[in-house]
Design a protein around this motif. Structure first.
Motif, PDB file in Angstrom:
ATOM      1  N   PRO A  38     -41.289   1.648  -3.332  1.00 53.82           N
ATOM      2  CA  PRO A  38     -41.697   0.230  -3.351  1.00 53.82           C
ATOM      3  C   PRO A  38     -41.162  -0.469  -4.611  1.00 53.82           C
ATOM      4  O   PRO A  38     -41.880  -0.693  -5.572  1.00 53.82           O
ATOM      5  N   TRP A  39     -39.873  -0.814  -4.597  1.00 54.69           N
ATOM      6  CA  TRP A  39     -39.224  -1.402  -5.762  1.00 54.69           C
ATOM      7  C   TRP A  39     -39.765  -2.794  -6.072  1.00 54.69           C
ATOM      8  O   TRP A  39     -40.131  -3.546  -5.173  1.00 54.69           O
ATOM      9  N   SER A  40     -39.771  -3.110  -7.347  1.00 49.11           N
ATOM     10  CA  SER A  40     -40.061  -4.463  -7.829  1.00 49.11           C
ATOM     11  C   SER A  40     -38.950  -4.798  -8.805  1.00 49.11           C
ATOM     12  O   SER A  40     -38.179  -3.924  -9.228  1.00 49.11           O
ATOM     13  N   ALA A  41     -38.851  -6.058  -9.188  1.00 49.73           N
ATOM     14  CA  ALA A  41     -37.818  -6.448 -10.152  1.00 49.73           C
ATOM     15  C   ALA A  41     -37.967  -5.661 -11.445  1.00 49.73           C
ATOM     16  O   ALA A  41     -36.987  -5.163 -12.007  1.00 49.73           O
ATOM     17  N   SER A  42     -39.196  -5.495 -11.914  1.00 53.83           N
ATOM     18  CA  SER A  42     -39.405  -4.802 -13.186  1.00 53.83           C
ATOM     19  C   SER A  42     -39.168  -3.295 -13.095  1.00 53.83           C
ATOM     20  O   SER A  42     -38.806  -2.664 -14.085  1.00 53.83           O
ATOM     21  N   SER A  43     -39.323  -2.698 -11.919  1.00 54.42           N
ATOM     22  CA  SER A  43     -39.076  -1.261 -11.804  1.00 54.42           C
ATOM     23  C   SER A  43     -37.604  -0.945 -11.531  1.00 54.42           C
ATOM     24  O   SER A  43     -37.113   0.115 -11.914  1.00 54.42           O
ATOM     25  N   LEU A  44     -36.878  -1.858 -10.899  1.00 54.80           N
ATOM     26  CA  LEU A  44     -35.484  -1.617 -10.531  1.00 54.80           C
ATOM     27  C   LEU A  44     -34.484  -2.028 -11.614  1.00 54.80           C
ATOM     28  O   LEU A  44     -33.508  -1.321 -11.869  1.00 54.80           O
ATOM     29  N   ARG A  45     -34.729  -3.147 -12.263  1.00 51.78           N
ATOM     30  CA  ARG A  45     -33.748  -3.705 -13.206  1.00 51.78           C
ATOM     31  C   ARG A  45     -33.319  -2.744 -14.314  1.00 51.78           C
ATOM     32  O   ARG A  45     -32.126  -2.701 -14.672  1.00 51.78           O
ATOM     33  N   PRO A  46     -34.206  -1.927 -14.897  1.00 47.92           N
ATOM     34  CA  PRO A  46     -33.782  -1.059 -16.008  1.00 47.92           C
ATOM     35  C   PRO A  46     -32.669  -0.069 -15.660  1.00 47.92           C
ATOM     36  O   PRO A  46     -31.946   0.376 -16.549  1.00 47.92           O
ATOM     37  N   TYR A  47     -32.478   0.257 -14.406  1.00 49.21           N
ATOM     38  CA  TYR A  47     -31.461   1.226 -14.024  1.00 49.21           C
ATOM     39  C   TYR A  47     -30.039   0.709 -14.238  1.00 49.21           C
ATOM     40  O   TYR A  47     -29.104   1.496 -14.348  1.00 49.21           O
ATOM     41  N   ARG A  63     -23.209  -3.748   4.597  1.00 47.58           N
ATOM     42  CA  ARG A  63     -23.269  -5.184   4.314  1.00 47.58           C
ATOM     43  C   ARG A  63     -22.264  -5.595   3.241  1.00 47.58           C
ATOM     44  O   ARG A  63     -21.747  -6.712   3.282  1.00 47.58           O
ATOM     45  N   VAL A  64     -21.974  -4.703   2.317  1.00 50.37           N
ATOM     46  CA  VAL A  64     -20.954  -4.982   1.301  1.00 50.37           C
ATOM     47  C   VAL A  64     -19.571  -4.834   1.926  1.00 50.37           C
ATOM     48  O   VAL A  64     -18.704  -5.701   1.750  1.00 50.37           O
ATOM     49  N   LYS A  65     -19.356  -3.751   2.673  1.00 50.38           N
ATOM     50  CA  LYS A  65     -18.055  -3.512   3.290  1.00 50.38           C
ATOM     51  C   LYS A  65     -17.659  -4.625   4.260  1.00 50.38           C
ATOM     52  O   LYS A  65     -16.488  -4.975   4.351  1.00 50.38           O
ATOM     53  N   SER A  66     -18.639  -5.196   4.954  1.00 50.09           N
ATOM     54  CA  SER A  66     -18.340  -6.252   5.929  1.00 50.09           C
ATOM     55  C   SER A  66     -18.089  -7.599   5.268  1.00 50.09           C
ATOM     56  O   SER A  66     -17.595  -8.523   5.911  1.00 50.09           O
ATOM     57  N   GLY A  67     -18.442  -7.730   3.991  1.00 48.00           N
ATOM     58  CA  GLY A  67     -18.283  -9.001   3.295  1.00 48.00           C
ATOM     59  C   GLY A  67     -19.512  -9.890   3.378  1.00 48.00           C
ATOM     60  O   GLY A  67     -19.542 -10.964   2.780  1.00 48.00           O
ATOM     61  N   GLU A  68     -20.533  -9.442   4.108  1.00 46.99           N
ATOM     62  CA  GLU A  68     -21.772 -10.221   4.183  1.00 46.99           C
ATOM     63  C   GLU A  68     -22.385 -10.389   2.796  1.00 46.99           C
ATOM     64  O   GLU A  68     -22.874 -11.472   2.446  1.00 46.99           O
ATOM     65  N   VAL A  69     -22.374  -9.316   2.003  1.00 46.53           N
ATOM     66  CA  VAL A  69     -22.860  -9.349   0.627  1.00 46.53           C
ATOM     67  C   VAL A  69     -21.646  -9.259  -0.281  1.00 46.53           C
ATOM     68  O   VAL A  69     -20.827  -8.349  -0.150  1.00 46.53           O
ATOM     69  N   LYS A  70     -21.546 -10.214  -1.197  1.00 43.44           N
ATOM     70  CA  LYS A  70     -20.432 -10.268  -2.137  1.00 43.44           C
ATOM     71  C   LYS A  70     -20.970 -10.004  -3.544  1.00 43.44           C
ATOM     72  O   LYS A  70     -21.426 -10.927  -4.221  1.00 43.44           O
ATOM     73  N   PRO A  71     -20.922  -8.746  -3.997  1.00 40.47           N
ATOM     74  CA  PRO A  71     -21.519  -8.374  -5.284  1.00 40.47           C
ATOM     75  C   PRO A  71     -21.035  -9.201  -6.477  1.00 40.47           C
ATOM     76  O   PRO A  71     -21.798  -9.436  -7.402  1.00 40.47           O
ATOM     77  N   GLY A  72     -19.806  -9.664  -6.445  1.00 35.29           N
ATOM     78  CA  GLY A  72     -19.282 -10.442  -7.557  1.00 35.29           C
ATOM     79  C   GLY A  72     -19.716 -11.893  -7.556  1.00 35.29           C
ATOM     80  O   GLY A  72     -19.426 -12.630  -8.503  1.00 35.29           O
ATOM     81  N   ALA A  73     -20.428 -12.303  -6.514  1.00 33.02           N
ATOM     82  CA  ALA A  73     -20.794 -13.709  -6.380  1.00 33.02           C
ATOM     83  C   ALA A  73     -22.288 -13.964  -6.541  1.00 33.02           C
ATOM     84  O   ALA A  73     -22.751 -15.064  -6.253  1.00 33.02           O
ATOM     85  N   VAL A  74     -23.045 -12.959  -6.997  1.00 34.62           N
ATOM     86  CA  VAL A  74     -24.485 -13.146  -7.156  1.00 34.62           C
ATOM     87  C   VAL A  74     -24.884 -12.933  -8.610  1.00 34.62           C
ATOM     88  O   VAL A  74     -24.228 -12.208  -9.346  1.00 34.62           O
ATOM     89  N   ASN A  75     -25.972 -13.583  -8.993  1.00 30.69           N
ATOM     90  CA  ASN A  75     -26.480 -13.408 -10.355  1.00 30.69           C
ATOM     91  C   ASN A  75     -27.460 -12.228 -10.369  1.00 30.69           C
ATOM     92  O   ASN A  75     -27.838 -11.716  -9.313  1.00 30.69           O
ATOM     93  N   PRO A  76     -27.856 -11.777 -11.543  1.00 34.41           N
ATOM     94  CA  PRO A  76     -28.740 -10.601 -11.604  1.00 34.41           C
ATOM     95  C   PRO A  76     -30.035 -10.754 -10.811  1.00 34.41           C
ATOM     96  O   PRO A  76     -30.457  -9.815 -10.130  1.00 34.41           O
ATOM     97  N   GLN A  77     -30.657 -11.908 -10.875  1.00 35.32           N
ATOM     98  CA  GLN A  77     -31.924 -12.106 -10.156  1.00 35.32           C
ATOM     99  C   GLN A  77     -31.716 -12.032  -8.642  1.00 35.32           C
ATOM    100  O   GLN A  77     -32.516 -11.422  -7.928  1.00 35.32           O
ATOM    101  N   GLU A  78     -30.637 -12.647  -8.165  1.00 32.30           N
ATOM    102  CA  GLU A  78     -30.340 -12.576  -6.728  1.00 32.30           C
ATOM    103  C   GLU A  78     -30.054 -11.134  -6.297  1.00 32.30           C
ATOM    104  O   GLU A  78     -30.522 -10.690  -5.250  1.00 32.30           O
ATOM    105  N   ALA A  79     -29.292 -10.423  -7.118  1.00 34.71           N
ATOM    106  CA  ALA A  79     -28.952  -9.040  -6.796  1.00 34.71           C
ATOM    107  C   ALA A  79     -30.211  -8.185  -6.673  1.00 34.71           C
ATOM    108  O   ALA A  79     -30.359  -7.422  -5.709  1.00 34.71           O
ATOM    109  N   ILE A  80     -31.108  -8.302  -7.631  1.00 33.28           N
ATOM    110  CA  ILE A  80     -32.343  -7.510  -7.606  1.00 33.28           C
ATOM    111  C   ILE A  80     -33.156  -7.833  -6.358  1.00 33.28           C
ATOM    112  O   ILE A  80     -33.651  -6.929  -5.670  1.00 33.28           O
ATOM    113  N   MET A  81     -33.292  -9.102  -6.030  1.00 30.08           N
ATOM    114  CA  MET A  81     -34.068  -9.473  -4.846  1.00 30.08           C
ATOM    115  C   MET A  81     -33.419  -8.934  -3.566  1.00 30.08           C
ATOM    116  O   MET A  81     -34.107  -8.443  -2.672  1.00 30.08           O
ATOM    117  N   MET A  82     -32.095  -9.005  -3.493  1.00 30.32           N
ATOM    118  CA  MET A  82     -31.393  -8.467  -2.319  1.00 30.32           C
ATOM    119  C   MET A  82     -31.650  -6.969  -2.183  1.00 30.32           C
ATOM    120  O   MET A  82     -31.867  -6.458  -1.081  1.00 30.32           O
TER     121      MET A  82
END
Length: 132
Positions: A38-47, A63-82
């Motif tokens: 059960p990840w949360s922002a505070s438990s996942l971010r330190p990794y 989702r990354v391979k298909s281009g649906e998720v573009k890792p270079g186009a998101v900020n840290p907060q968006e990445a953690i929530m995704m």
């Protein structure tokens, strides 16, 4: 010897090899299911530490391979929530020893951190099942 909390994707052949190398190197491994945690922002971010956001993602995720998720186009907060919503996006394994956390398995880095046997030649954080 270190006690490594090791978050893995069950059935991942690369995670199995990584765990085997850690055990062969004298470490204890407490394997946990990355997908059921059960990840949360505070438990996942330190990794992820100071790594660039695009390195937080599992490049083999459909989702990354298909281009649906573009890792270079998101900020840290968006990445953690995704990643909280879809843990399959998380680069694995996630490893924790005490307060120190790491994402991914780079044998040279792990060796500097806790020490590994010399047989770390072809072990990485790329899941053989995901590559297929």
């Amino acid at each position: 010897m270190a006690n490594v909390i090791f978050y893995e994707k069950p059935g991942c052949a690369s995670n199995a090899k990584q765990k085997a190398l850690l055990i062969a190197s004298g470490h204890q491994v407490d394997a946990r299911d990355l997908l059921k945690e059960p990840w949360s922002a505070s438990s996942l971010r330190p990794y992820f530490g100071a790594k660039p956001v695009h390195e937080w993602f599992n490049a083999a995720s459909p989702r990354v391979k298909s281009g649906e998720v573009k890792p270079g186009a998101v900020n840290p907060q968006e990445a953690i929530m995704m990643m909280i919503l879809d843990p399959g996006l998380i680069r694995r394994p996630l490893m924790r020893i005490g307060d120190h956390c790491e994402a991914g398995f780079d044998p040279a880095s792990v060796n500097r951190w806790i020490g590994l046997k010399s047989e770390a030649e072809e072990i990485s954080d790329r899941c053989a099942m995901d590559a297929a």
